[in-house]
Write a protein that holds these residues in place. Structure first.
Motif, PDB file in Angstrom:
ATOM      1  N   ASN A 154     -33.618 -87.549  46.273  1.00 48.15           N
ATOM      2  CA  ASN A 154     -33.444 -87.128  44.879  1.00 48.15           C
ATOM      3  C   ASN A 154     -33.832 -88.254  43.928  1.00 48.15           C
ATOM      4  O   ASN A 154     -34.475 -88.017  42.908  1.00 48.15           O
ATOM      5  CB  ASN A 154     -32.005 -86.686  44.615  1.00 48.15           C
ATOM      6  CG  ASN A 154     -31.717 -85.314  45.190  1.00 48.15           C
ATOM      7  OD1 ASN A 154     -32.622 -84.520  45.423  1.00 48.15           O
ATOM      8  ND2 ASN A 154     -30.454 -85.042  45.437  1.00 48.15           N
ATOM      9  N   ASP A 155     -33.430 -89.476  44.248  1.00 48.73           N
ATOM     10  CA  ASP A 155     -33.761 -90.631  43.403  1.00 48.73           C
ATOM     11  C   ASP A 155     -35.274 -90.891  43.374  1.00 48.73           C
ATOM     12  O   ASP A 155     -35.811 -91.326  42.357  1.00 48.73           O
ATOM     13  CB  ASP A 155     -33.037 -91.891  43.890  1.00 48.73           C
ATOM     14  CG  ASP A 155     -31.524 -91.797  43.746  1.00 48.73           C
ATOM     15  OD1 ASP A 155     -31.035 -90.915  42.997  1.00 48.73           O
ATOM     16  OD2 ASP A 155     -30.825 -92.600  44.383  1.00 48.73           O
ATOM     17  N   TRP A 156     -35.953 -90.636  44.492  1.00 54.66           N
ATOM     18  CA  TRP A 156     -37.380 -90.897  44.594  1.00 54.66           C
ATOM     19  C   TRP A 156     -38.208 -89.965  43.718  1.00 54.66           C
ATOM     20  O   TRP A 156     -39.337 -90.292  43.361  1.00 54.66           O
ATOM     21  CB  TRP A 156     -37.851 -90.760  46.034  1.00 54.66           C
ATOM     22  CG  TRP A 156     -37.309 -91.785  46.974  1.00 54.66           C
ATOM     23  CD1 TRP A 156     -36.809 -93.020  46.665  1.00 54.66           C
ATOM     24  CD2 TRP A 156     -37.213 -91.666  48.395  1.00 54.66           C
ATOM     25  NE1 TRP A 156     -36.412 -93.672  47.805  1.00 54.66           N
ATOM     26  CE2 TRP A 156     -36.645 -92.861  48.882  1.00 54.66           C
ATOM     27  CE3 TRP A 156     -37.548 -90.670  49.310  1.00 54.66           C
ATOM     28  CZ2 TRP A 156     -36.426 -93.092  50.230  1.00 54.66           C
ATOM     29  CZ3 TRP A 156     -37.329 -90.888  50.649  1.00 54.66           C
ATOM     30  CH2 TRP A 156     -36.775 -92.092  51.111  1.00 54.66           C
ATOM     31  N   ARG A 157     -37.659 -88.819  43.354  1.00 57.86           N
ATOM     32  CA  ARG A 157     -38.440 -87.832  42.594  1.00 57.86           C
ATOM     33  C   ARG A 157     -38.943 -88.380  41.265  1.00 57.86           C
ATOM     34  O   ARG A 157     -39.987 -87.958  40.784  1.00 57.86           O
ATOM     35  CB  ARG A 157     -37.627 -86.557  42.395  1.00 57.86           C
ATOM     36  CG  ARG A 157     -37.539 -85.756  43.674  1.00 57.86           C
ATOM     37  CD  ARG A 157     -37.181 -84.307  43.433  1.00 57.86           C
ATOM     38  NE  ARG A 157     -37.238 -83.597  44.693  1.00 57.86           N
ATOM     39  CZ  ARG A 157     -36.169 -83.333  45.438  1.00 57.86           C
ATOM     40  NH1 ARG A 157     -34.969 -83.704  45.049  1.00 57.86           N
ATOM     41  NH2 ARG A 157     -36.303 -82.696  46.581  1.00 57.86           N
ATOM     42  N   VAL A 158     -38.203 -89.311  40.650  1.00 60.95           N
ATOM     43  CA  VAL A 158     -38.670 -89.888  39.383  1.00 60.95           C
ATOM     44  C   VAL A 158     -39.969 -90.661  39.571  1.00 60.95           C
ATOM     45  O   VAL A 158     -40.721 -90.855  38.628  1.00 60.95           O
ATOM     46  CB  VAL A 158     -37.600 -90.776  38.704  1.00 60.95           C
ATOM     47  CG1 VAL A 158     -36.364 -89.975  38.349  1.00 60.95           C
ATOM     48  CG2 VAL A 158     -37.258 -91.973  39.553  1.00 60.95           C
ATOM     49  N   ALA A 159     -40.246 -91.096  40.792  1.00 63.87           N
ATOM     50  CA  ALA A 159     -41.494 -91.818  41.103  1.00 63.87           C
ATOM     51  C   ALA A 159     -42.529 -90.874  41.723  1.00 63.87           C
ATOM     52  O   ALA A 159     -43.504 -91.323  42.313  1.00 63.87           O
ATOM     53  CB  ALA A 159     -41.202 -92.980  42.034  1.00 63.87           C
ATOM     54  N   ASP A 160     -42.307 -89.550  41.605  1.00 64.21           N
ATOM     55  CA  ASP A 160     -43.192 -88.526  42.177  1.00 64.21           C
ATOM     56  C   ASP A 160     -43.271 -88.571  43.697  1.00 64.21           C
ATOM     57  O   ASP A 160     -44.263 -88.166  44.296  1.00 64.21           O
ATOM     58  CB  ASP A 160     -44.607 -88.611  41.588  1.00 64.21           C
ATOM     59  CG  ASP A 160     -44.632 -88.263  40.118  1.00 64.21           C
ATOM     60  OD1 ASP A 160     -43.821 -87.421  39.693  1.00 64.21           O
ATOM     61  OD2 ASP A 160     -45.454 -88.851  39.393  1.00 64.21           O
ATOM     62  N   VAL A 161     -42.221 -89.080  44.322  1.00 63.18           N
ATOM     63  CA  VAL A 161     -42.124 -89.091  45.785  1.00 63.18           C
ATOM     64  C   VAL A 161     -41.341 -87.848  46.182  1.00 63.18           C
ATOM     65  O   VAL A 161     -40.362 -87.479  45.528  1.00 63.18           O
ATOM     66  CB  VAL A 161     -41.396 -90.367  46.277  1.00 63.18           C
ATOM     67  CG1 VAL A 161     -41.148 -90.308  47.771  1.00 63.18           C
ATOM     68  CG2 VAL A 161     -42.189 -91.606  45.903  1.00 63.18           C
ATOM     69  N   ASP A 162     -41.768 -87.200  47.251  1.00 64.04           N
ATOM     70  CA  ASP A 162     -41.066 -86.003  47.703  1.00 64.04           C
ATOM     71  C   ASP A 162     -40.835 -86.083  49.202  1.00 64.04           C
ATOM     72  O   ASP A 162     -41.702 -86.540  49.959  1.00 64.04           O
ATOM     73  CB  ASP A 162     -41.875 -84.751  47.367  1.00 64.04           C
ATOM     74  CG  ASP A 162     -41.025 -83.493  47.309  1.00 64.04           C
ATOM     75  OD1 ASP A 162     -39.788 -83.581  47.441  1.00 64.04           O
ATOM     76  OD2 ASP A 162     -41.610 -82.417  47.129  1.00 64.04           O
ATOM     77  N   CYS A 163     -39.666 -85.644  49.611  1.00 67.02           N
ATOM     78  CA  CYS A 163     -39.300 -85.619  51.022  1.00 67.02           C
ATOM     79  C   CYS A 163     -39.468 -84.178  51.499  1.00 67.02           C
ATOM     80  O   CYS A 163     -38.784 -83.274  51.017  1.00 67.02           O
ATOM     81  CB  CYS A 163     -37.853 -86.097  51.164  1.00 67.02           C
ATOM     82  SG  CYS A 163     -37.455 -86.642  52.811  1.00 67.02           S
TER      83      CYS A 163
END
Length: 190
Positions: free
Chosen positions: A122-131
């Motif tokens: 969830n935190d990574w989404r601000v950096a356009d990272v997706d799991c």
């Protein structure tokens, strides 16, 4: 090929140890990857004709999609060969697929990562990272597509070394954090 084929048998060294050839390891990795597909035989044919097969995520492995700008920030380069070398080192030879159309990088991780790293994801989404896990599919190139070539859109930035070996989620998290930090430093007013 049958297991009695000379190319697939372990080779005995002078010291008496048995080792497996690159062809042996690649074949095992192919079988492992394709076993994620509900019809592995169909997937193999698709791989051979199209060079890429869509595999479902969340059973054998999942993927963390990382935007190219984050990876380029860590590598301090936009050259594929330099980026690939950095990813190989930083992720300790963990397998990574590059989609040149973004570019985007897909670090293959254990299937449980979308659940066990839920807060980080969830935190990574601000950096356009997706799991990506259950319900998602990933275009997986043939294992011999280990460098960018004319006409290809995906390749193994870091080839899968052996069947079942995946990226460490902690190392992927550190890569993401380092890339986000470097981008923040670059974008911060002086």
């Amino acid at each position: 090929m049958s297991s009695s084929s000379p190319a697939l048998r372990p080779v005995k060294t002078e010291q008496g140890a048995f080792v497996h050839t690159d062809a042996d390891r690649r074949l095992a990795a192919e079988h492992w990857l394709l076993s994620a597909h509900p019809q592995p035989g169909y997937a193999r044919v698709q791989w051979q004709t199209d060079d890429v097969v869509l595999l479902p995520l969340g059973t054998l492995f999942s993927a963390v999609r990382i935007p190219g700008r984050l990876v380029q920030a860590v590598a301090a380069s936009t050259k594929p060969e330099e980026i690939d070398a950095i990813l190989n080192e930083v992720l300790d030879r963990g397998p990574v697929i590059c989609d040149l159309r973004g570019p985007r990088y897909y670090a293959l991780v254990p299937a449980s990562v979308p659940r066990t790293w839920h807060q980080a994801a969830n935190d990574w989404r601000v950096a356009d990272v997706d799991c990506l896990g259950r319900g998602a599919y990933l275009g997986v190139p043939r294992l011999d597509a280990a460098q960018p070539t004319s006409g290809t859109t995906t390749y193994w930035s870091v080839p899968m070394p052996v069947a079942g070996v995946l990226c460490s989620p902690l190392k992927v998290a550190r890569l993401i954090a380092a890339g986000a930090h470097r981008l923040f430093e670059e974008e911060a007013p002086a």
